[in-house]
Design an enzyme around this catalytic site. Sequence first.
Site, PDB file in Angstrom:
ATOM      1  N   ASP A  27      24.482  39.099 -51.054  1.00  0.00           N
ATOM      2  CA  ASP A  27      24.464  38.552 -52.405  1.00  0.00           C
ATOM      3  C   ASP A  27      24.445  37.016 -52.275  1.00  0.00           C
ATOM      4  O   ASP A  27      24.477  36.454 -51.176  1.00  0.00           O
ATOM      5  CB  ASP A  27      25.641  39.081 -53.234  1.00  0.00           C
TER       6      ASP A  27
HETATM    7  C1  BGC Z   1      24.522  38.758 -58.385  1.00  0.00           C
HETATM    8  C2  BGC Z   1      23.567  39.869 -58.032  1.00  0.00           C
HETATM    9  C3  BGC Z   1      22.150  39.437 -58.308  1.00  0.00           C
HETATM   10  C4  BGC Z   1      21.860  38.162 -57.530  1.00  0.00           C
HETATM   11  C5  BGC Z   1      20.443  37.654 -57.728  1.00  0.00           C
HETATM   12  C6  BGC Z   1      24.106  37.432 -57.737  1.00  0.00           C
HETATM   13  O1  BGC Z   1      24.895  36.385 -58.146  1.00  0.00           O
HETATM   14  O2  BGC Z   1      25.821  39.105 -57.970  1.00  0.00           O
HETATM   15  O3  BGC Z   1      23.885  41.033 -58.751  1.00  0.00           O
HETATM   16  O4  BGC Z   1      21.258  40.455 -57.950  1.00  0.00           O
HETATM   17  O5  BGC Z   1      22.764  37.158 -57.970  1.00  0.00           O
HETATM   18  O6  BGC Z   1      20.249  37.158 -58.989  1.00  0.00           O
END
Ligand code: BGC
Length: 765
Positions: free
Chosen positions: A310
Site C-alpha cells: 500500500d
Molecule cells: C489505500 C489503498 C489504495 C491506494 C491507492 C492507499 O492509501 O489504502 O486502498 O488502493 O491508496 O490509491
Amino acid sequence: MKIYAILCVFILTNLSLFAQERFELDEKTEKKINKIISELTLTEKVGQTCQVTLDALLARDESGKLLDPIQFDPAKFNEALCEYRIGSILNVSSHTLTLDEWNNILPKVNNAFLNKKINVPIIYGIDAIHGVNYTVGATLFPQEIGLAATWNNKLSYEFGEITAYEMRKTGLRWNFSPVLDLGRQPLWSRFFETLGEDPYLAGELGESIVTGYQGSKYDFLDNYHVASCLKHFVGYSMPQTGRDRTPAWIPQKFMTELYLPPFKQSIDAGAMTLMINSGDLNGVPGHANKALLTDLLKDEWGFKGFTVSDWEDFLMLETVHNVAGDQSEAIAMAINAGVDMSMVPNAPQYKEYCEVLLKCVEDGDVSIERLEDAVKRILRVKMATGLYDKKTYKETDYSEFASEEFKNSALQAAQESITLLKNDNAILPLNKSTKVLVAGPTGNDLTFINGAWTHSWQGVDDSYNTQNCETIYTAIAKKVGEENCQFSQGAELVLNDGWETANLTDSVDFKSKAANSDVIVLCIGELPATEKPGDIRSLRLLEAQSDLAKMAYRTGKPVVLVLVEARPRVIHDIVDGARAIFQTYLPGDYGGTALADLIFGDVNPSGKLPYTYPKYDGVIEYYDRPKSVDRSGKTNKFDAFDPEWEFGFGLSYTEFDYSNFTIDKTKMTRTDSIQVSVDVTNIGDREGKEVIQLYLSDMKASIVPAGKRLRRYAKIDLKPNQTKTVKFTINSDDLQFSDTNGNWKIENGQFQLEINGENLNFELN
Ligand code: BGC
C-alpha cells in the site's frame, strides 16, 4: 396460514455461482515469461517492482501547479520509464478525468512498450471501487457496504462486470478492488469500503465481484475484463484505536474463522493480485509478515499472482513501524517477506527505491531468485491482462459505456441495498400527493450519497459530479411535483481543523417550511471521508444533527429519518421520535432516485443490514457473539445483547411467512451432508424480495463456540400469495471451527440450524 399457490424452486446456494480455478498460466506462457526475465537487466528487474503515482510524472507550471489538462512531463516520463524502468503507474491526479483526458495519457504509457522504448509493458492501477469513480460519466454503484446490504450475488457480479467494462473503455486493466477486510470496527473510516461483518457474506459477494471484474476465465482476460486486487491483506479493518492504520490484535483462531476466509475464497476464484495491510497485526507490520505473505498466501494457498504494497508502506517500516533502521533494511525486509511490488509511489523516492533495491540484490540482502520470483508474478499478470498482446490494442466496441442498462443495474443495486429499519404504523410508503419537506445536510448533494473515492480521494469536490443524477431532494420532488416539495438544509457538516463538525443553520426557514408540509424527510449522516482524514473520536452522530431531528419531531409532523453514512453512527436518542428510518449507506449516483422509489412504494425495500447496528457509543456487538455476551449483570438473564438493529435485519412493505422448515436427517457423519428446506410465502399484497438466512450453532465445543454463524442465504422474489421452496445443503465443512492455533477442527455433538427464528437440531457422529 393459507397457501394460495405453491411454487417450488431449488436454490442450491451452496454451489458457488461460478466454479473457477486459481489464477494460473499454461506451461508455454510460463516458459515465455522465464525467457523474458532471462533477457532483462538487473535494473529492469528491479524496476518491475516499482510503482509510481501519475502525479510524479506530470508537467507543472512555474508555481508547481499541474497543467490543465494534465500532460506528461517528457523528461520525468522518460526518466521513470527508460532509465529506472518502472513497472507500474497508479492513480489519477487530484480529480476525475474525462475519457478524452484518459485517452491523452494512457496510450502514451502503452506506446512506450509498443514502440519498443521499453521491454516490458506498464501495468496501470486505479481504485475503481464503486464503479469507475475517476472517469467522468461512468456508472457509479453503491459503495461496497451498500452492495453487501443487497445480499445479492448476481447484482454484485453485475457491478464487477460493468465496472470492468467501463475501465476497459477508459483504457485501464487493473482495479484495486474489492476490499475484503471485515466491517467489525465501526469507528474505522473505511468501514463503508467493506462488505460488512460476516465472513460468509463477504466471501460470497467478494467472489462475485472478482468474477465480474475478471470474467469466467482464470488465465487470460478478454477485452472486457480487468485484474482484481484483493485488499488489504489482512487484519487492516480492526484497528484497536479505531483510527486508520493503527495496530490490530487478532487471535489466530479468529484469523482462521473470520478474517482469512474471504481472501482465500477470492484467490480460489482466480484473483490475480492482492494489496497488503498498511497497519500492523499482532505486532508484525503487514509488509514484513512473511508468515502470511509467503508461507500462507503463496506456499499454502498457491497464489500465483503478485502482491503490491500500500501507499509508501516500504518507507513506513522505517519511519512508522520502527522495525527497520534504514531504507535498505526496510526494502529488503518487505521484499523478503513476500511483497512483490512497492507502491513507492512519489518522486524522487522511487529513484531511491530502485537504487537501494538494486544494491540489496548486489549485496545479497535480497536474493536474485526472490527478485525474479516477484518479476515473474508481475509478468504473469501483465500477460494475463493482455498487455503483451498487441492485437488487444485494436478498437473494441465499448458503446455500452454509461448505457441505460448499466445505470439500471446501479439503480437496482441502490434500491436493493437501502434498508428500511423502522416503519411505525406503516407510515410508508407515502402517497404521491403528500407535501414533503426534504431537510438535512445530506439531502440535496450528490457528494454525500457517493462518499469518498468519488471523483477525488476524499469525495468532497462536487465539480465533477455525474450530470443528470438526482439528489434525494430532486428525486422526491419528481415524485410529488416541485410545488409539493421544499428543501431546507437545517444543519451543515463542515471540517473544522480537520475534524468533522455540525452546526444548525437556518432553523427559521426549516420551521416555516415544515409548517407547510405533511411529512419531513430528514437526511443526516457524515461528510465523505476515508483513510486518516476520516478518523473520528466518537461513534455518536454529531449533536447538531440530533438537535435538528429533535426540532423536526417537535413540529409534530411525521419524520422519515434517512441515514446517509459510511458507518453506523449511534443515533439512539433520535430513534423513537422518527416514524420511519432508512439506512441508505452510501448508495451512489442513483441513490436519490432509489430512495424516492422506496419512499413512495414504486419499489419494495429488500435491503438487510450487513452489520450489527450499535445502540450505544461504548458497546460494539456482533451477531455471532458467544453466549456470554448475552448474560446481563443487571437482570441476570441472557438479555444483554442490545444493538439498535441486528445483522440481517430489514423491513419490507409486505410480509413473509416461513413454513415447513425441515432437514432430511437428524444424524450425520463427516462425509454426509444435510438437505435443508423451507417454504416462504408472500402473505401481503405487494410483490417483494426476501433474503432467507440460514444460521448454524455448535451447541458445545472444546473452546467457546460462536453463538451462531451465517452458513447460507438466498434472495428470492415473491408475488403476493406466492410460495417458493428454498433448499440449502450443509456439509461437514460448515461445522468446522478453529482451535487457538488457527487449525480447523470438527467435533462430534449437537448442532442447531436456524431460519427466521425457528430451530432444528441434528447430531454429528
Ligand atoms: C489505500 C489503498 C489504495 C491506494 C491507492 C492507499 O492509501 O489504502 O486502498 O488502493 O491508496 O490509491
